[in-house]
Each structure stands twice: as structure tokens, then as C-alpha cells.
Design an enzyme around this catalytic site. Structure first.
Site, PDB file in Angstrom:
ATOM      1  CB  SER A 135      -0.865   0.026   1.261  1.00  0.00           C
ATOM      2  OG  SER A 135      -0.072   0.372   2.390  1.00  0.00           O
ATOM      3  CG  ASP A 136       1.686   5.856  -1.051  1.00  0.00           C
ATOM      4  OD1 ASP A 136       2.636   5.838  -0.242  1.00  0.00           O
ATOM      5  OD2 ASP A 136       1.593   6.708  -1.953  1.00  0.00           O
ATOM      6  CE1 TYR A 137       5.500   6.549   5.924  1.00  0.00           C
ATOM      7  CE2 TYR A 137       3.502   7.361   6.955  1.00  0.00           C
ATOM      8  CZ  TYR A 137       4.846   7.066   7.018  1.00  0.00           C
ATOM      9  OH  TYR A 137       5.544   7.301   8.169  1.00  0.00           O
TER      10      TYR A 137
END
Ligand code: NOJ
Length: 740
Positions: A280-282
Site C-alpha cells: 500500500s502507499d503510506y
């Protein structure tokens, strides 16, 4: 038995020695048979380092999570010192001794910083893209890193969006070629070598189409647009063997992309057959809640895993909630196992099960950073990425024998912003070569006059007088101005595309004080800038982007003609922000402006600005001139199983040797879904000595003409096509062929 010995036995027993290293599937399966559900979940968890002076602190929660087997990867932990202790805990103090993955944003270099990615793309040089990412991988891997969160392959058509600086611009074809070159550079030909790292195609998908250019904003587009424009560079990375993907922050047609089964499972896995891991992104899984897509954290974890996100970046949700979700039957255990398998596979491919410390080597670390050959390459690439936008009165190149040249502006002596955003561990304090240092290789001290004039953003004009007086004393004036590095990149959207602060006022005053002198503007910035005033006020504009560690040297090579500029824009420069989004491959509309009457009423236009850009996609000048002649098609008819070739003769008609980027464009005139007015389908960069001619040939087949129609079939339709080979996207078609 010590824990280390235990680890050793497990490794030998289950995985054999590295002679059998290629049989990863069986090895992963053997290991997974030993793992509890919680241990599998542990692999899906990524945390960020909390740093002490030399690296992430082991005694913090990080140490605890690693010991518990609740961490598979770590972000922002690197250097030999910074990774060794953490890896030791994972290997020696956990039941199965599974090594950690260390990831970091190595975006345009690790220590040796290359031009920002948008700048690098303007070189249209796939070798340079590959070489720069190869060097970045050398430096990063020597500091314990296994994984970079790059390349960003988002198509970007809106210069208000700060992240345009991280990508390859607006074009699908060029963006796809560049995406592949990055993957090749980072991953090399063999991931088990200790100097290669995992690449990550991000941000999947549509992130570049954020409404109004505002970061993280909503994205709506039809499936045709998604498949024809935004997906191809991602698909290209899969074809190039990219090992990892990152889901994005944005929603896409109402479904956030970190919870989007359609893009992550149906397209990426089922259609494209991607086998690698998706991170996932952050905290983008946590953000499913404010998106209004998950009701709470447990729900967000459920949606993320079910949609196909294998690893949770920093969100703590998989660690906290996946076990209970599996036990309640809300997430299938097979999804968790698949995610874990992909993560372990990456670790096997990197050779971490043969030697978890293989990227941790003090000697290699010390020998690798800023190697002289890396710096030489960075200088060449900085020069090759710069774009000569305008060169009236041949103000460039500068002559070394000019009596005095005034260098004015907040970026003349800068060694900080010059690295641009996302500059990894590039040293901003003393290592970077400023323009001032660069020109000092060409001029004697008494030839150089300098004044800062003003800051990038502050509106303090107290330095104007000194700058104006300095300009009056010089024979030629060079202004070095632009954005600060923090003005592009993540969370750096702008609504105003002008050169920031009071710099434009200073340009105006310097012109007023020097009506007849040659003025050169060197720009450093991370996006297309509105230069409508400056094109009138100055003679010459050299777009240097943020050119990196050797930026000042590379830019000076261009200023003094040691390097003849050849860069061409990969994003359109608008006349003003109201034209945005503006890109070369727009649609024609039912009311295009007629060629013979640009002001005709009731046409698709503005009443206050022309439709045309200030500088078109593909534009870039040279110190020499090139003439294109004699376009020839091998046939005017293309068959479904055949090919035709298109060739053109390009002649260097000036007095300097130089590179030219030659572009092939096509227009599908009538289709069941309207097609763009022109589309790039090929390019070649060639070197021509002064007076030399070369014939350049492109081959076209139906593969180049396919697109997704409204039934989402990737197909080609018979009919008439226009074709051109041109120096930029600013041309009118004159030739046709028919597909039958
Ligand atoms: C957020 C950014 O969107 C992404 O590009 C980056 O890789 C991660 N943070 C990790 O730093």
C-alpha cells in the site's frame, strides 16, 4: 543451541544451498508450512524506522515487533549501521529467522543525485534512465537497501500537481519506454546479485489525474481513458519484470485504489498475470476510512487485503486486525497466504535466505557512494536533461572570453534546492555542485559578477538594487531562478504556475535597466512553469529542472557549449494556468478552431488566450539547426498482418555537432471511439556532425495502432491514418496511409 545456529539449521534443512536457489516456489512452500497464521501476517507488515543518530532504534517498538515476528519489511532504514542490528534481531531472535526487507524512496539517485525524473525524461534517453537507476541501485544496495519505491509511472497532465516532478510527463508511449528502462536499471538482469534492488511501479492507479491538480484528490475517468492512458506504463513495467507495485492514495471512480479489487485483482493479477507483491502507499489502507469507504480500522484492513494489497505500509492495520478477520471468515486465509508467499518470494529472489546480511558490507558501502564515475555520469545526464526553450539573439552559448558576466538570482550559489525533491540521501550540504562552482571552471574570478537579488519565496526586495547595479556592469546577464525543491513532489500542488515570489519582478527590473543586453534565464523547477512574461523579457531560457549533485557543472557545460543541448519537453508548458490540463494529444472536439480563421466564434477556444501552449510537448532547441526532409512511406497501405516503414532524412544544417530527438506521430482519423489529434508512436535520438545527414526509419504495424474501444477490446480499426516524423508535437500532418 544459539539462535544463530538454529537459524542456520533451518535454512540448510529446508532450503538447501544456493545451487538450488532457483527453485523458489518449493522453498517458499516449505517455509510456509512451518508458519503460523500470525507469522504469515507478520510478513505483510511494514514499519518505518524511528531514527537515532545512525539509524532506526532497535530498542523501540520496532525491535519489539520484529522479535514478535510482526514485521516483514521496513521503510526508511538504511546504511550498514542502520540495518545490521535490525536484521540481526529478525534473523537471530525470531522463531523462523526470516530476514527483513529494507525499502526506501530512491527516486532519482541515492547519494549521487540525478536530475528529477521529469528532467531526466526530457533527455528521451533510455540508456541514461537505465544507467542512472543502475547507479542508484549500486549505491542503495551498498547501504543495506533491497527495495526502492520507484519508478513513479503516473501519467501527469496537470502541472499544478507537485508530483509531476517524479514521473516521465504526459505521454503514454514515452512514459512506458522510460518505465521499463527504470525497472531494468534498478533490478538489473539478476536480482540475486547484491547490487540489484526490487523496483516498485507506483502509484496504481490514476493518481496523476487528481482533480484540479490537488494532491490526493478524487479521480474520475472512464475505463477507456484508464486503459488507453493511465494503465499502459504500469503494464510496461510488468512486461519488464517489475517485482513490486504500490497502490495509490486516490480514489478511482468512487473506489479508493488501495481497496480496489477491480484494478488490483481483476486487472493486475488476472489480466496481466503479475506475480510480485503489492504494497500500500503510506497508511493508504487507513485512509479508506476518511475516504468514506471503510467504517473503521478493522473494516479497512478487511477491504485492503480482500482487494489485493499484500503489504500494509506503516498502517498497523494488518498486524492488529487480520488474524481476527481470518478467524471470523471475513478474509480468506488463502489471501493472507498468497500475500505472505509473494513477500517471501521477493526475499528469496534477493538471496536473503542464502545470506541475510549480503547487502550489509561496510567496505562496499564506503567504496560505493559518490564514485567518480557516478559523478561523471550525473554531470552528463544533467546536461542532457536540460531543455533550451528559447534562444533569441543566440544569447547562448556563452563565450569564455566575454569580459564580465553577471550571475544573478537565488539559485546561483544554491547547493540545496538543486537536488530537487525526493533526493534520498543526496548530500545537500557541500557535496552538490552549484551553478556558481560550475561556471568557475569556465571563467576567471574577475569575469564573474554575482548578486543574489532575492529569495525564492520571500518578498524582501532589499537586494534588488545591488542586483540591478551588478547587471549594469556586466556584458551578459545570466539569471538563475526558479522554485524551491519543496515546491514540487508530494503535497506540493500549486494554483499559480508563475516563477514564485518576487523573482519575476526582479527579471523585469533587470531588463528595464539593461534594454539591449543579452539576458539568459536558467530555470530550476519541478513542473512546467508559466513563462509568458519571461519569453518577452529575456532572450534565452534554459530549463535545467533540478539537475542534481553535478547539476551546476552539467548546466555550465550547456551554458558554455561544451554540451550542445538536446533535451525536449515531456510535458506541455501552458501560457497560463487557466489552460490546464493541457497536453499535446487532446481530442479534436466537434468544433475545432479552423486553420484559416483562428478567431472564429463558437469554436472550442478561449476568448482571452489561444488554445496553443507556450512550449509544446517534444519542443527543445539546440545550438545547431536540423532540417527534416523527404518523408517516405514504404507503402500507403498497411495490412493487418504486415508492416510499413516511414523514413525521413535529418540534416544538421548548423555549425555545431549535436543530438536530435526525432519523433514519430500518428493520427487515427475516424474510429468507433474518437482518437487523440496526434499520438507519439516512436522516437530516436541520433547524433549528427555539422553538415551530416542521416536517414531515420520507423516501422509501423497494427500493434502500434491498437486502442481500447468502448467494449474494452484492445483492437485496431481499418481506415485512414495520418503520419508525421517531426522535431516536436507542434506540426501539421501532411501524409497518410490506409489500414485495410
Ligand atoms: C508516500 C508516497 O506517496 C510514496 O510515493 C512513497 O513511496 C511513500 N510515501 C513512502 O515514502
Amino acid at each position: 543451541m544459539t539462535l544463530k545456529a538454529k537459524y542456520f539449521l533451518i535454512v540448510i534443512f529446508f532450503f538447501g544451498n544456493s545451487i538450488f536457489a532457483q527453485n523458489y516456489e518449493a522453498k517458499v512452500d516449505s517455509l510456509m508450512n512451518l508458519m503460523t497464521l500470525q507469522e504469515k501476517i507478520g510478513q505483510t507488515v511494514m514499519y518505518s524506522g524511528s531514527w537515532d543518530q545512525t539509524g532506526p532504534i532497535v530498542g523501540s517498538d520496532n525491535g519489539k515487533y520484529i522479535r514478535e515476528g510482526n514485521m516483514g519489511a521496513m521503510l526508511n532504514a538504511f546504511t550498514v549501521k542502520g540495518t545490521f542490528d535490525l536484521q540481526k534481531v529478525a534473523v537471530e531472535e525470531t522463531r523462523l529467522g526470516i530476514p527483513l526487507l529494507f525499502g526506501y524512496d530512491v527516486i532519482h539517485g541515492h547519494r549521487t543525485i540525478f536530475p528529477i525524473n521529469l528532467g531526466l525524461s526530457a533527455s528521451w534517453d533510455l540508456n541514461m534512465v537505465e544507467e542512472s537507476s543502475r547507479i542508484a541501485a549500486e549505491e542503495a544496495s551498498a547501504e543495506g537497501l533491497h527495495w526502492t519505491f520507484a519508478p513513479m509511472v503516473d501519467i501527469a497532465r496537470d502541472p499544478r500537481w507537485g508530483r509531476v516532478s517524479e514521473g516521465a510527463g504526459e505521454d503514454v508511449y514515452l512514459g512506458s519506454q522510460i518505465a521499463k528502462a527504470y525497472v531494468k536499471g534498478f533490478q538489473g538482469d539478476d536480482l540475486s546479485k547484491h547490487n540489484t534492488i526490487l523496483a516498485c511501479a507506483k502509484h496504481f492507479v490514476g493518481y496523476g489525474a487528481a482533480q484540479a491538480g490537488r494532491d490526493y484528490h478524487t479521480v474520475n475517468m472512464d475505463e477507456g481513458e484508464l486503459r488507453n492512458v493511465y494503465l499502459p506504463p504500469f503494464k510496461a513495467t510488468v512486461e519488464a519484470g517489475v517485482e513490486t507495485f504500490m497502490s495509490a492514495f486516490n480514489e478511482l471512480n468512487g473506489v479508493p485504489t488501495s481497496g480496489n479489487k477491480f484494478t488490483l485483482r481483476d486487472i493486475l493479477r488476472d489480466e496481466w498475470g503479475f506475480k510480485g507483491l503489492v504494497v500500500s502507499d503510506y497508511i493508504s489502507i487507513n485512509e479508506l476510512i476518511p475516504h468514506g469507504f471503510a467504517k473503521d480500522s478493522t473494516d479497512a484492513a478487511r477491504i485492503g487485503m480482500n482487494a489485493g494489497v499484500d503489504m500494509d505500509m506503516v498502517g498497523h492495520l494488518y498486524r492488529k486486525f487480520l488474524k481476527e478477520l481470518v478467524e471470523q471468515g471475513k478474509v480468506s486465509e488463502s489471501y493472507v497466504s498468497d500475500a505472505c508467499r509473494r513477500i517471501l518470494m521477493a526475499k528469496f529472489k534477493l538471496g536473503l535466505f542464502d545470506d541475510p546480511y549480503r547487502y550489509i558490507d561496510e567496505k562496499r558501502e564506503a567504496e560505493t557512494k559518490y564514485k567518480p564515475e557516478f559523478l561523471t555520469k550525473a554531470r552528463e545526464i544533467a546536461a542532457a536533461s536540460s531543455v533550451l526553450l528559447q534562444n533569441k539573439n543566440k544569447a547562448l552559448p556563452l563565450s569564455k572570453s566575454t569580459k564580465t558576466i553577471a550571475f544573478i538570482g537565488p539559485l546561483v550559489k544554491d547547493e540545496y534546492d538543486i537536488l530537487g525533491n525526493w533526493a534520498a540521501k543526496g548530500d545537500r550540504n557541500g557535496k552538490a555542485v552549484s551553478v556558481f562552482e560550475g561556471i568557475s571552471e569556465y571563467l576567471k574570478p574577475n569575469q564573474i559578477l554575482y548578486a543574489k537579488g532575492c529569495d525564492i519565496l520571500k518578498d524582501d526586495a532589499s537586494g534588488f538594487d545591488e542586483a540591478i547595479n551588478t547587471s549594469k556592469k556586466a556584458d551578459v546577464i545570466v539569471l538563475v531562478m526558479g522554485e524551491g525543491h519543496h515546491m514540487s513532489g508530494e503535497a506540493a500542488s500549486r494554483t499559480n504556475l508563475k516563477i514564485p515570489g518576487i523573482q519575476p519582478q526582479l527579471i523585469k527590473k533587470i531588463r528595464e535597466a539593461n534594454p539591449n543586453k543579452k539576458i539568459v534565464l536558467v530555470l530550476m523547477n519541478g513542473r512546467p512553469i508559466n513563462l509568458s512574461d519571461e519569453v518577452i523579457l529575456v532572450d534565452t531560457i534554459l530549463e535545467a529542472w533540478f539537475p542534481g549533485t553535478m547539476g551546476g557543472a552539467g548546466v555550465s557545460d550547456v551554458l558554455f557549449g561544451t554540451y550542445n543541448p538536446s533535451g525536449k519537453l515531456t510535458m506541455t508548458f501552458p501560457r497560463n494556468v487557466g489552460q490546464v490540463p493541457i497536453y499535446y494529444n487532446m481530442k479534436n472536439t466537434g468544433r475545432p478552431i479552423p486553420d484559416n480563421n483562428p478567431n472564429e466564434d463558437y469554436k472550442s477556444s478561449y476568448i482571452d488566450t489561444p488554445n496553443t501552449p507556450l512550449f509544446a510537448f517534444g519542443h527543445g532547441l539546440s545550438y545547431t539547426t536540423f532540417q527534416y526532409s523527404d518523408l517516405k512511406l514504404s507503402s500507403n497501405t498497411l495490412t493487418f498482418s504486415g508492416e510499413i516503414s516511414a523514413s525521413v532524412t535529418v540534416t544538421n544544417t548548423g555549425t555545431t555537432d549535436g543530438n536530435e530527438i526525432i519523433q514519430l506521430y500518428v493520427h487515427d482519423k475516424v474510429a468507433s471511439v474518437t482518437r487523440p489529434v496526434k499520438e507519439l508512436k516512436g522516437f530516436q535520438k541520433i547524433f549528427l556532425k555539422k553538415g551530416e545527414s542521416k536517414t531515420v526509419t520507423f516501422t509501423i504495424s497494427v500493434e502500434d495502432l491498437k486502442f481500447y474501444n468502448n467494449e474494452m477490446h484492445y483492437a485496431v480499426e481499418p481506415g485512414e491514418f495520418e503520419i508525421a516524423i517531426a522535431p516536436s508535437s507542434n506540426f501539421k500532418f501532411k501524409n497518410n496511409f490506409t489500414l485495410e
